[in-house]
Design a protein around this motif. Sequence first.
Motif, short mmCIF file in Angstrom:
data_model
loop_
_atom_site.label_atom_id
_atom_site.label_comp_id
_atom_site.label_asym_id
_atom_site.label_seq_id
_atom_site.Cartn_x
_atom_site.Cartn_y
_atom_site.Cartn_z
N THR A 68 0.84 -1.19 0.00
CA THR A 68 0.00 0.00 0.00
C THR A 68 0.88 1.24 0.00
OG1 THR A 68 -1.66 -1.18 1.31
CG2 THR A 68 -1.86 1.21 1.19
N VAL A 69 0.54 2.19 -0.87
CA VAL A 69 1.26 3.46 -0.95
C VAL A 69 0.22 4.58 -0.97
CG1 VAL A 69 2.83 4.94 -2.27
CG2 VAL A 69 3.22 2.46 -2.18
N VAL A 70 0.42 5.59 -0.11
CA VAL A 70 -0.46 6.75 -0.07
C VAL A 70 0.39 7.99 -0.36
CG1 VAL A 70 -2.08 8.12 1.30
CG2 VAL A 70 -1.95 5.63 1.62
N THR A 71 0.05 8.73 -1.41
CA THR A 71 0.83 9.91 -1.80
C THR A 71 -0.08 11.12 -1.93
OG1 THR A 71 0.57 9.37 -4.15
CG2 THR A 71 2.52 8.50 -3.03
N ASP A 72 0.53 12.30 -1.90
CA ASP A 72 -0.22 13.52 -2.17
C ASP A 72 -0.59 13.59 -3.64
OD1 ASP A 72 -0.03 14.37 0.47
OD2 ASP A 72 1.84 15.45 0.12
N ALA A 73 -1.73 14.19 -3.92
CA ALA A 73 -2.19 14.28 -5.30
C ALA A 73 -3.01 15.54 -5.50
CB ALA A 73 -3.03 13.05 -5.68
N THR A 74 -3.10 15.97 -6.74
CA THR A 74 -3.94 17.12 -7.10
C THR A 74 -4.86 16.71 -8.23
OG1 THR A 74 -2.27 17.92 -8.66
CG2 THR A 74 -2.18 18.80 -6.41
N SER A 75 -6.00 17.40 -8.30
CA SER A 75 -6.98 17.09 -9.34
C SER A 75 -7.72 18.36 -9.70
CB SER A 75 -7.96 16.02 -8.85
OG SER A 75 -8.98 15.81 -9.83
N PRO A 76 -8.00 18.58 -10.99
CA PRO A 76 -8.74 19.78 -11.39
C PRO A 76 -10.21 19.72 -10.99
CG PRO A 76 -8.37 18.38 -13.30
CD PRO A 76 -7.59 17.77 -12.16
N ARG A 77 -10.69 18.58 -10.52
CA ARG A 77 -12.08 18.46 -10.12
C ARG A 77 -12.15 17.62 -8.85
NH1 ARG A 77 -14.64 13.66 -11.35
NH2 ARG A 77 -13.43 12.16 -12.58
N GLU A 78 -13.27 17.71 -8.17
CA GLU A 78 -13.47 16.94 -6.95
C GLU A 78 -13.73 15.47 -7.32
OE1 GLU A 78 -16.57 18.66 -4.67
OE2 GLU A 78 -15.38 20.38 -4.04
#
Length: 462
Positions: A68-78
């Motif tokens: 399992t890997v949890v990383t920060d992420a960004t997205s243009p939408r919810e």
Amino acid sequence: MRLVQLRVTDANRQAILDALDALDAEYVVVDEATDLNTTIVQIPVPDGASDGLLAHLDDAGLGDDAYTVVTDATSPREVNQQLADRFVEGPKGDAGVSHPEIRERALDLQPNRPTYVALAALSAVVATAGLLLDSAIIIVGAMVIAPFAGSSLSASVGAVIDDRRMLVQSVNSQLLGLIVGFVSALAVTAGLRQTSFVPSGVAIGRIEQIGLFLTPNLLALTIAVCAGAAGALALATDLPVSIAGVAIAAAIVPSVATAAIGVVWGDALVTFGAVVLLAMNIVFINLTAYLALVGLGYRSSLVRDSWTNFQPSVRTGVYAVLVLVFAVVLAATVGATAQYIVFEHQVKEDVEAVVDGPTYDSLELMSVQAEYNDMNALGRVESVTVTVARSSDDDYPLLAEAIERSISARSGREVTVNVRFLEYQTEERQSETNADELRPRPSVVAGGIGDRVVPRHVLDVA
């Protein structure tokens, strides 16, 4: 937003995907180009929802040992915002960070144990030097290096997120830091006095900086309340906690050093007042931080769970004793602080009423300082020091007596009043009109056939 990446086997793949579909979650499945018969599942989740989601998938058969890997992420939408309502503990949206995040931030404020002990000792030593030197700048330096922000705020965070281990560790850290700081300040103060670097006959109660940390008062209570609230707000909103940490240290470190100085000088009233001030600050920092977190939307089930899972045991007994001790300290601190604030307020009103009278028109009230009112527990008469400024040579020999009578009549307690006079001279620049009137001018004298001017200068002061 976080991106959770899981490696699932063919055996539990369908169960994991069914669990995600039941949550109406969006995800991506990527087959690995290996012979392991595994699949990578990627799930974007809101901040604070990753731990809850993983626990949900563990119940579906993921397994604790799954990659399992949890990383920060960004997205243009919810994406997958519906998961926040189910898995995010704490305020939703922008109101505050989640329970796991605020816990991590609080723990990050605490250095490792050796560093914590060293900083507690050093800050107390620096604060002691600043108090004895009567230097506010040095005391501020002690506040900057003090490590008490993390240990103080962690107790409130542990209580509000129902983390008993964090709460107990925070209480232990606070006690350890206070003991280390007090012993360090005690050793340094005793050494300075024995080696005559600080004269043993110094009236420590007369030192201005020490006088600021002798008594619990309304302004000191305001500092503790604001420090606790600011620290909680910084933790919950992902803002820097450094400034709030200085405010927390300002409410703790100088009081510890003042108590140690009082012990070395054998002044029980100084020690008693500083200890009560310290207890007041610690109690209200922790209590205010807890209430601030609750006000920000964090809801704790600590009390409910403790009552539901109540079972008689040694641990339960220890917890009950600790709660009882805290309640007693809280009640005693609040009571002692309240009675002193009332006494101090009455003293200031009485002094102002006397000094504002017509007999003392030429005096200006500078400050009023009342020693901590111990309700005669130590058998000492309370002392009040009044500082006034005067511009005349009048002695006012009855001023102290008048103030003493006024305070004793209203409070019903015997007090000792000390009046300190500050003398000053005032020089006012005269206006041009007055200056012209003071200039020498010739006198006109009549004589003979005509008037003639006699060069005789007369100073007209009429």
